[in-house]
Design an enzyme around this catalytic site. Structure first.
Site, PDB file in Angstrom:
ATOM      1  N   LYS A 138       0.239  -4.319   5.142  1.00 52.32           N
ATOM      2  CA  LYS A 138       0.675  -5.293   6.156  1.00 52.32           C
ATOM      3  C   LYS A 138       1.611  -6.333   5.548  1.00 52.32           C
ATOM      4  O   LYS A 138       2.606  -6.728   6.168  1.00 52.32           O
ATOM      5  CB  LYS A 138      -0.538  -5.958   6.793  1.00 52.32           C
ATOM      6  CG  LYS A 138      -1.369  -4.971   7.596  1.00 52.32           C
ATOM      7  CD  LYS A 138      -2.495  -5.609   8.326  1.00 52.32           C
ATOM      8  CE  LYS A 138      -3.544  -4.572   8.740  1.00 52.32           C
ATOM      9  NZ  LYS A 138      -3.029  -3.451   9.510  1.00 52.32           N
ATOM     10  N   ASN A 153       5.029  -4.567   4.862  1.00 50.84           N
ATOM     11  CA  ASN A 153       5.746  -4.299   6.117  1.00 50.84           C
ATOM     12  C   ASN A 153       6.340  -5.589   6.696  1.00 50.84           C
ATOM     13  O   ASN A 153       7.462  -5.604   7.216  1.00 50.84           O
ATOM     14  CB  ASN A 153       4.808  -3.685   7.158  1.00 50.84           C
ATOM     15  CG  ASN A 153       4.264  -2.329   6.738  1.00 50.84           C
ATOM     16  OD1 ASN A 153       4.872  -1.644   5.925  1.00 50.84           O
ATOM     17  ND2 ASN A 153       3.109  -1.945   7.283  1.00 50.84           N
ATOM     18  N   ASN A 165       0.818  -1.217   0.000  1.00 52.80           N
ATOM     19  CA  ASN A 165       0.000   0.000   0.000  1.00 52.80           C
ATOM     20  C   ASN A 165       0.847   1.260   0.000  1.00 52.80           C
ATOM     21  O   ASN A 165       1.968   1.267   0.522  1.00 52.80           O
ATOM     22  CB  ASN A 165      -0.864   0.074   1.276  1.00 52.80           C
ATOM     23  CG  ASN A 165      -1.964  -0.976   1.305  1.00 52.80           C
ATOM     24  OD1 ASN A 165      -2.437  -1.430   0.269  1.00 52.80           O
ATOM     25  ND2 ASN A 165      -2.359  -1.354   2.508  1.00 52.80           N
ATOM     26  N   ASP A 214       0.720   4.589   1.937  1.00 56.42           N
ATOM     27  CA  ASP A 214       0.058   5.073   3.162  1.00 56.42           C
ATOM     28  C   ASP A 214       0.015   6.600   3.156  1.00 56.42           C
ATOM     29  O   ASP A 214       1.066   7.256   3.164  1.00 56.42           O
ATOM     30  CB  ASP A 214       0.838   4.605   4.398  1.00 56.42           C
ATOM     31  CG  ASP A 214       0.702   3.112   4.655  1.00 56.42           C
ATOM     32  OD1 ASP A 214      -0.139   2.460   4.000  1.00 56.42           O
ATOM     33  OD2 ASP A 214       1.441   2.610   5.526  1.00 56.42           O
ATOM     34  N   ASP A 267       3.270  -5.449  12.580  1.00 59.18           N
ATOM     35  CA  ASP A 267       3.967  -6.079  11.442  1.00 59.18           C
ATOM     36  C   ASP A 267       5.436  -6.316  11.784  1.00 59.18           C
ATOM     37  O   ASP A 267       6.024  -7.327  11.400  1.00 59.18           O
ATOM     38  CB  ASP A 267       3.872  -5.181  10.196  1.00 59.18           C
ATOM     39  CG  ASP A 267       2.426  -4.955   9.771  1.00 59.18           C
ATOM     40  OD1 ASP A 267       1.594  -5.858   9.987  1.00 59.18           O
ATOM     41  OD2 ASP A 267       2.134  -3.863   9.239  1.00 59.18           O
TER      42      ASP A 267
HETATM   43  O1  RIB Z   1      -0.154  -2.498   9.713  1.00 55.59           O
HETATM   44  C1  RIB Z   1       0.034  -1.214   9.180  1.00 55.59           C
HETATM   45  C2  RIB Z   1      -0.409  -1.199   7.753  1.00 55.59           C
HETATM   46  O2  RIB Z   1      -1.802  -1.418   7.695  1.00 55.59           O
HETATM   47  C3  RIB Z   1      -0.207   0.119   7.040  1.00 55.59           C
HETATM   48  O3  RIB Z   1       1.056   0.205   6.450  1.00 55.59           O
HETATM   49  C4  RIB Z   1      -1.375   0.180   6.071  1.00 55.59           C
HETATM   50  O4  RIB Z   1      -1.006   0.142   4.735  1.00 55.59           O
HETATM   51  C5  RIB Z   1      -2.275  -0.979   6.452  1.00 55.59           C
HETATM   52  O5  RIB Z   1      -2.154  -2.044   5.589  1.00 55.59           O
END
Ligand code: RIB
Length: 293
Positions: free
Chosen positions: A39, A42, A10, A12, A243
């Site tokens: 997630k 990360n 994603n 953010d 994460d």
């Molecule tokens: O866990 C954090 C993540 O949750 C963020 O980086 C966001 O993109 C969502 O997926």
């Protein structure tokens, strides 16, 4: 044993706010920035920074090339990553003055995962390899079913909670890693030990890690329950703390450390992550974790 993380990527959009606005309230943000996250993304970064070799599969749009580059820079294998004709997934994240966050997701390219792509990715993996999953991509149940048929070991972070997470799907997880909100939703228990008992009753062959923020984390399997305290940290931004914990826990575990050591390094890495802004950018390197503690 190889590790495949099939998960979200994603962009953010992070807004710093004095407080979370109420319905009908308009609030000016004190700051704004675009960061790399998701997630899945990360957790791949965290596993790689924890020293694990990891391959990341998932979908981005043409606007998400920075996500691919960041994975490459962190040593993650992106050969199975797919660029599709859809905008990259994004998240709108509000971070308040205590570092707590609220996240709104738009799936975008993450929802372009389909059975044909799953087949082509899984064909590269063998029985005994590990598949790490979250719940931000499409076709999750198809993916789990096909991976189990292929003999892959499943690690599931059931986040965010959603109707795709059926009891049958969750019971396939060898490791179930979740926070107290997710644990409460799946077990209908608000206290950690009853929650763990209820989850183990449903998934008797799973090993469960329940993270509790400042109250640390529990690990439970058929035979034992362990507690890991949280490490002291001044919270700046809690995005990706979970994460980071997941990635470092798996990094420790799959590099052969006992569960206790994997829990400890996960707690240490998560404490560093919350003391820094952003999601993936806040994840420490293994050397930083050892040096800090
Ligand atoms: O866990 C954090 C993540 O949750 C963020 O980086 C966001 O993109 C969502 O997926």
């Amino acid at each position: 044993m190889r590790v495949l993380n099939f998960g979200s990527l994603n962009l953010d959009h992070v807004y710093h706010v004095s407080h979370f606005p109420q319905p009908g309230e308009t609030l000016s943000a004190a700051g704004y920035g675009v960061h790399l996250g998701g997630k899945g993304f990360n957790q791949s970064v965290a596993m790689a920074r924890a020293g694990l070799s990891v391959c990341h599969a998932g979908c981005i749009g043409g606007d998400g090339l920075a996500l691919r580059e960041f994975l490459v820079d962190n040593g993650v294998d992106v050969s199975l990553l797919q660029t599709v004709a859809a905008p990259t997934g994004h998240a709108v994240i509000e971070v308040d003055q205590q570092g707590q966050n609220r996240i709104l997701l738009y799936g975008g390219a993450n929802l372009q995962v389909d059975a044909a792509y799953i087949d082509s990715v899984l064909s590269q993996f063998s029985p005994g390899d590990v598949l790490v999953l979250q719940n931000e991509i499409s076709c999750l149940s198809t993916l789990v079913e096909k991976a189990v048929q292929r003999g892959l070991r499943i690690v599931l972070n059931p986040s965010p909670i959603g109707p795709q997470l059926t009891p049958q799907l969750i019971a396939q997880a060898e490791y179930l890693i979740l926070n107290e909100l997710e644990g409460g939703a799946l077990s209908e228990q608000s206290q950690p030990l009853p929650c763990l008992r209820a989850l183990l009753a449903r998934c008797p062959h799973s090993k469960i890690v329940l993270t509790l923020g400042e109250a640390g984390a529990f690990y439970a399997d058929e035979g034992r329950v362990l507690h890991q305290r949280a490490m002291a940290a001044e919270a700046v931004d809690t995005s990706a703390a979970g994460d980071t914990f997941t990635g470092f826990f798996l990094g420790g575990l799959f590099s052969g450390q006992p569960v206790e050591a994997a829990l400890r390094i996960a707690a240490q890495a998560a404490a560093i992550a919350v003391s820094r802004p952003g999601a993936a950018e806040s994840i420490p390197l293994l050397g930083e974790v050892s040096a800090f503690f």
